[in-house]
Design a protein around this motif. Structure first.
Motif, short mmCIF file in Angstrom:
data_model
loop_
_atom_site.label_atom_id
_atom_site.label_comp_id
_atom_site.label_asym_id
_atom_site.label_seq_id
_atom_site.Cartn_x
_atom_site.Cartn_y
_atom_site.Cartn_z
N LEU A 168 25.75 14.57 13.38
CA LEU A 168 24.84 15.44 12.44
C LEU A 168 24.96 17.00 12.98
O LEU A 168 25.19 17.95 12.33
N ILE A 169 24.57 17.02 14.14
CA ILE A 169 24.54 18.52 14.98
C ILE A 169 25.92 19.17 14.92
O ILE A 169 25.81 20.39 14.47
N ASP A 170 26.94 18.37 15.13
CA ASP A 170 28.30 19.14 14.87
C ASP A 170 28.27 19.47 13.70
O ASP A 170 29.15 20.70 13.41
N GLU A 171 28.13 19.05 12.57
CA GLU A 171 28.53 19.23 11.17
C GLU A 171 27.55 20.55 10.79
O GLU A 171 28.02 21.34 10.10
N PHE A 172 26.31 20.32 11.17
CA PHE A 172 25.45 21.41 10.97
C PHE A 172 26.18 22.75 11.30
O PHE A 172 26.13 23.83 10.92
N ASN A 173 26.51 22.82 12.85
CA ASN A 173 27.13 23.82 13.36
C ASN A 173 28.35 24.38 12.75
O ASN A 173 28.80 25.68 12.72
N ALA A 174 29.12 23.15 12.08
CA ALA A 174 30.36 23.74 11.95
C ALA A 174 30.36 24.16 10.45
O ALA A 174 31.17 25.35 9.88
N ARG A 175 29.15 24.07 9.65
CA ARG A 175 29.00 24.62 8.35
C ARG A 175 30.03 24.43 7.25
O ARG A 175 30.46 25.50 6.56
N GLU A 176 30.79 23.41 7.33
CA GLU A 176 31.92 23.35 6.26
C GLU A 176 31.52 22.20 5.25
O GLU A 176 32.14 22.41 4.19
N THR A 177 30.73 21.43 5.19
CA THR A 177 30.25 20.55 4.31
C THR A 177 29.27 21.07 3.25
O THR A 177 28.34 22.28 3.74
N LEU A 178 29.03 20.77 2.05
CA LEU A 178 28.06 21.29 1.21
C LEU A 178 26.62 21.10 1.90
O LEU A 178 25.69 22.18 1.87
N GLU A 179 26.36 19.90 2.47
CA GLU A 179 25.20 19.59 3.38
C GLU A 179 24.99 20.45 4.40
O GLU A 179 23.52 20.88 4.61
N ALA A 180 26.00 20.85 5.10
CA ALA A 180 25.73 21.74 6.21
C ALA A 180 25.34 23.15 5.98
O ALA A 180 24.68 23.86 6.39
N ARG A 181 25.96 23.45 5.07
CA ARG A 181 25.80 25.07 4.32
C ARG A 181 24.19 25.23 3.97
O ARG A 181 23.59 25.97 3.99
#
Length: 189
Positions: free
Chosen positions: A107-120
């Protein structure tokens, strides 16, 4: 179970860690945990405005986005010019031994990558929480927040986040309270 209890004690430490950027805004201050609560409320709202978003994933991402600060503290933009925090290592150590540790890391990696709709959306929620604080302070007469609002709005990436920022900008921080007061007293006297 002891490792899970330790994790929960560590997470609760965020109530005592203050966000350091607020020292430049005059009277504003909040803990990382207070910030996280605001981000969660905003993320839930953004998910409602974004029908394709996976709400559960978005909320989980927001819940854990600043968790490494329990180990690293909160470094503001100026401090980051001189101090390098190893968030990846902090998350790795924090997740070690937890049956759900890999989920937190992901989850933290996804947040930091900002690539998915949820992360953005999660990153927009993070910025919108700050924007709400800036607007509140500005409406109360403090000048410093107005210098920062444009920079914060420029970081927004989703249509829902940008639209919500516009509404925040056009709404006085206490309008909801004033409406209740007027309705309950029959008008201002």
């Amino acid at each position: 179970m002891d490792r899970i209890a330790e994790f929960l004690f560590e997470a609760m430490l965020l109530k005592r860690i203050h966000r350091t950027g607020y020292q430049f805004l005059g009277p504003g201050k909040e803990s990382v945990a207070e910030h996280t609560f605001g981000v969660l409320c905003i993320a839930w709202t953004l998910a409602e405005l974004s029908p394709h978003a996976k709400k559960g994933r978005l909320l989980a991402m927001c819940l854990f986005h600043d968790l490494p600060e329990a180990r690293m503290g909160d470094l503001n933009a100026v401090q980051k010019q001189y101090v390098a925090a190893n968030e990846k290592l902090a998350v790795e150590h924090m997740a070690r031994g937890l049956p759900f540790g890999s989920d937190i890391q992901e989850l933290i990696d996804e947040f930091n990558a900002r690539e998915t709709l949820e992360a953005r959306l999660a990153n927009d929620a993070d910025q919108l929480a700050f924007l709400l604080d800036l607007k509140s302070l500005s409406d109360m007469g403090y000048a410093a927040p107005e210098k920062w609002a444009g920079h914060v709005k420029a970081r927004l990436k989703t249509d829902a986040g940008i639209s919500l920022a516009q509404s925040i900008e056009e709404t006085e921080w206490d309008s909801w309270w004033l409406k209740i007061f007027i309705d309950s007293s029959g008008g201002l006297q």
